[in-house]
Design a protein around this motif. Structure first.
Motif, short mmCIF file in Angstrom:
data_model
loop_
_atom_site.label_atom_id
_atom_site.label_comp_id
_atom_site.label_asym_id
_atom_site.label_seq_id
_atom_site.Cartn_x
_atom_site.Cartn_y
_atom_site.Cartn_z
N ALA A 43 0.83 -1.21 0.00
CA ALA A 43 0.00 0.00 0.00
C ALA A 43 0.86 1.26 0.00
CB ALA A 43 -0.93 -0.01 1.21
N SER A 44 1.91 1.26 0.82
CA SER A 44 2.75 2.45 0.90
C SER A 44 3.50 2.69 -0.41
CB SER A 44 3.75 2.33 2.06
OG SER A 44 4.54 1.17 1.92
N SER A 45 3.94 1.62 -1.06
CA SER A 45 4.65 1.77 -2.34
C SER A 45 3.70 2.24 -3.44
CB SER A 45 5.30 0.44 -2.74
OG SER A 45 6.29 0.06 -1.82
N ALA A 46 2.47 1.71 -3.42
CA ALA A 46 1.48 2.12 -4.42
C ALA A 46 1.18 3.60 -4.29
CB ALA A 46 0.21 1.30 -4.26
N GLU A 47 1.05 4.07 -3.06
CA GLU A 47 0.77 5.48 -2.84
C GLU A 47 1.97 6.35 -3.21
OE1 GLU A 47 -0.38 5.38 1.24
OE2 GLU A 47 -2.26 4.30 0.82
N ALA A 48 3.18 5.81 -2.98
CA ALA A 48 4.38 6.58 -3.29
C ALA A 48 4.54 6.83 -4.78
CB ALA A 48 5.62 5.85 -2.74
N VAL A 49 4.09 5.88 -5.62
CA VAL A 49 4.21 6.08 -7.07
C VAL A 49 2.94 6.68 -7.67
CG1 VAL A 49 5.90 4.22 -7.30
CG2 VAL A 49 3.47 3.72 -7.63
N GLY A 50 1.97 6.99 -6.81
CA GLY A 50 0.80 7.72 -7.28
C GLY A 50 -0.33 6.89 -7.86
N ILE A 51 -0.37 5.59 -7.56
CA ILE A 51 -1.48 4.78 -8.07
C ILE A 51 -2.78 5.26 -7.41
CG2 ILE A 51 -2.48 2.45 -8.11
CD1 ILE A 51 0.33 1.33 -8.29
N PRO A 52 -3.77 5.64 -8.19
CA PRO A 52 -5.00 6.21 -7.61
C PRO A 52 -5.82 5.18 -6.84
CG PRO A 52 -5.22 5.95 -9.99
CD PRO A 52 -3.79 5.65 -9.67
N GLN A 53 -6.52 5.65 -5.82
CA GLN A 53 -7.35 4.76 -5.01
C GLN A 53 -8.46 4.10 -5.82
OE1 GLN A 53 -7.35 3.82 -1.59
NE2 GLN A 53 -5.24 4.54 -1.76
N SER A 54 -8.85 4.71 -6.91
CA SER A 54 -9.90 4.12 -7.76
C SER A 54 -9.48 2.78 -8.36
CB SER A 54 -10.28 5.10 -8.88
OG SER A 54 -9.15 5.37 -9.70
N LEU A 55 -8.18 2.50 -8.37
CA LEU A 55 -7.68 1.23 -8.91
C LEU A 55 -7.47 0.18 -7.84
CD1 LEU A 55 -5.05 2.56 -11.50
CD2 LEU A 55 -7.41 1.80 -11.92
N VAL A 56 -7.75 0.53 -6.58
CA VAL A 56 -7.58 -0.43 -5.47
C VAL A 56 -8.87 -1.23 -5.31
CG1 VAL A 56 -7.15 -0.69 -3.00
CG2 VAL A 56 -5.93 1.08 -4.31
N LEU A 57 -8.75 -2.55 -5.48
CA LEU A 57 -9.93 -3.43 -5.39
C LEU A 57 -10.13 -3.96 -3.98
CD1 LEU A 57 -9.37 -5.50 -8.67
CD2 LEU A 57 -10.74 -3.44 -8.35
N ALA A 58 -9.04 -4.12 -3.22
CA ALA A 58 -9.14 -4.63 -1.85
C ALA A 58 -7.86 -4.26 -1.10
CB ALA A 58 -9.33 -6.14 -1.84
N LYS A 59 -7.97 -4.21 0.23
CA LYS A 59 -6.81 -3.94 1.07
C LYS A 59 -6.73 -5.01 2.15
CE LYS A 59 -4.45 -0.49 3.91
NZ LYS A 59 -4.45 0.90 4.44
N TYR A 60 -5.50 -5.49 2.39
CA TYR A 60 -5.28 -6.56 3.37
C TYR A 60 -4.32 -6.09 4.45
CZ TYR A 60 -6.89 -9.07 -0.78
OH TYR A 60 -7.59 -9.46 -1.89
N GLY A 61 -4.56 -6.53 5.67
CA GLY A 61 -3.68 -6.17 6.77
C GLY A 61 -2.91 -7.34 7.33
N TYR A 62 -3.23 -8.56 6.84
CA TYR A 62 -2.59 -9.75 7.38
C TYR A 62 -2.15 -10.69 6.26
CZ TYR A 62 -4.38 -8.27 11.88
OH TYR A 62 -4.64 -7.54 13.02
#
Length: 358
Positions: A43-62
């Motif tokens: 997640a941090s790397s995706a945000e660092a390169v500017g990938i928009p949240q609209s392209l995020v399908l799911a987020k995992y914490g474990y």
């Protein structure tokens, strides 16, 4: 300055969108298709390169590491992991590119010219950027990168495995690993990479999770490194998978592809292309270290011993994109890992040639 880009994947499109004036050649009829990878990124790397949240399908914490035979290790991922829309990512990057020629498979590059499968040639170009992904049909002449066939499929299942499960089981993969990713409630993306028999082993994995396939299997080559020692060869520049810029322990390369494409574009725009190799020197050193870990963990299956010894342990994954750092952190916080370290030291002492990758 005339520049050609071979491949409209994340690396090639990141280069072209940053450089602003390049001819991009893509062998498929549509950017983003067919699908290749599982599409997990930090997640941090995706945000660092500017990938928009609209392209995020799911987020995992474990993240769970298991053998599906009763042993498991649990990781809480400090910054989280995103499942992204990979075709959408490429289409988003392509929106900033002026010239993309689809259905143009490049079969050769020579003397600044690009030759395509329809018998035509294009050029001359001052530079040709090889961004052909894991296929490495052209970039292979500049150095070897370990490539494993990978295959996956989405299935409906009531197996009840939340989040991301990485499976180390030699019945499923002797050379690498398998994965089970919860895409949505009751929907999983299951797959594996190995030196052979991926179709039969995928069927075995699907049966193991009591899955019903949704759609057709998809995949391609999974690269495990090492990165090439040089990324600039005369008029040709290698970015992303073409240069072996992948994480050896996971095969992931989306973020590295975007970063390397942009770094190459910035260096070429300044007409200081040597700065591209300098800017990627540290990451290539880290990837070589990770490749040594790949040889240890998978080559002599230390990963199986680690899973056996650390069974039931719970740790923090400090960086999903850096498995070496994650494993090292787990080892430093659990004395049981000393047995694994002892085995690794013994292996290194008797196989010193593995260190030449550094």
């Amino acid at each position: 300055m005339r520049v050609a880009v071979v491949g409209a994947g994340p690396a090639g499109l990141a280069f072209a969108s940053e450089f602003g004036d390049a001819d991009v050649f893509e062998e498929h009829p549509e950017v983003g298709l067919p699908r290749h990878c599982t599409s997990l990124v930090s997640a941090s790397s995706a945000e660092a390169v500017g990938i928009p949240q609209s392209l995020v399908l799911a987020k995992y914490g474990y993240l769970t590491v298991a053998d599906l035979e009763g042993r498991s290790i649990y990781f809480r991922v400090k910054h989280g992991v995103y499942l992204i829309d990979r075709p959408g990512l490429e289409q988003w990057l392509a929106s900033g590119v002026g010239r993309i020629f689809t259905n143009r498979k490049v079969v050769a590059t020579r003397g600044g010219y690009v030759y395509t499968s329809d018998g035509s040639n294009h050029g001359p170009y001052d530079y040709v950027v090889l961004a052909e992904g894991a296929a490495r049909r052209l970039s292979g002449r500049y150095g070897h990168v370990v490539r494993l066939p990978g295959l996956q499929v989405d299935v409906k299942s009531g197996v009840g495995l939340p989040g991301i499960t990485v499976v180390y089981n030699q019945k499923l993969s002797k050379s690498y690993f398998a994965w089970i990713v919860e895409v949505d409630k009751g929907l999983y993306r299951v797959g594996l990479a190995d030196h052979c028999c991926t179709v039969q082993k995928l069927f075995k994995l699907v049966k193991l999770v009591r899955g019903e396939p949704v759609g057709k299997p998809f995949g391609g080559g999974v690269l495990a490194g090492p990165p090439l020692r040089r990324l600039v060869w005369g008029r040709e520049i290698l970015v992303g998978d073409a240069g072996g810029l992948v994480k050896p322990l996971s095969g992931g390369g989306i973020i590295l592809a975007v970063r390397s494409g942009r770094l190459a574009a910035e260096a070429l725009a300044r007409e200081e292309i040597a700065q591209y190799e300098e800017a990627t020197r540290w990451v290539r050193l880290r990837l070589r270290l990770a490749f040594t870990a790949f040889r240890l963990l998978y080559g002599m299956r230390l990963v199986d011993k680690a899973l056996q010894l650390l069974n039931g342990g719970e740790y923090v994954a400090v960086d999903y994109d850096d498995h070496v750092k994650t494993l090292a952190f787990a080892a430093l916080t659990d004395l049981r890992s000393l047995a694994v370290l002892k085995e690794a030291t013994r292996y290194l002492a008797s196989n010193r040639n593995v260190l030449h990758f550094l």
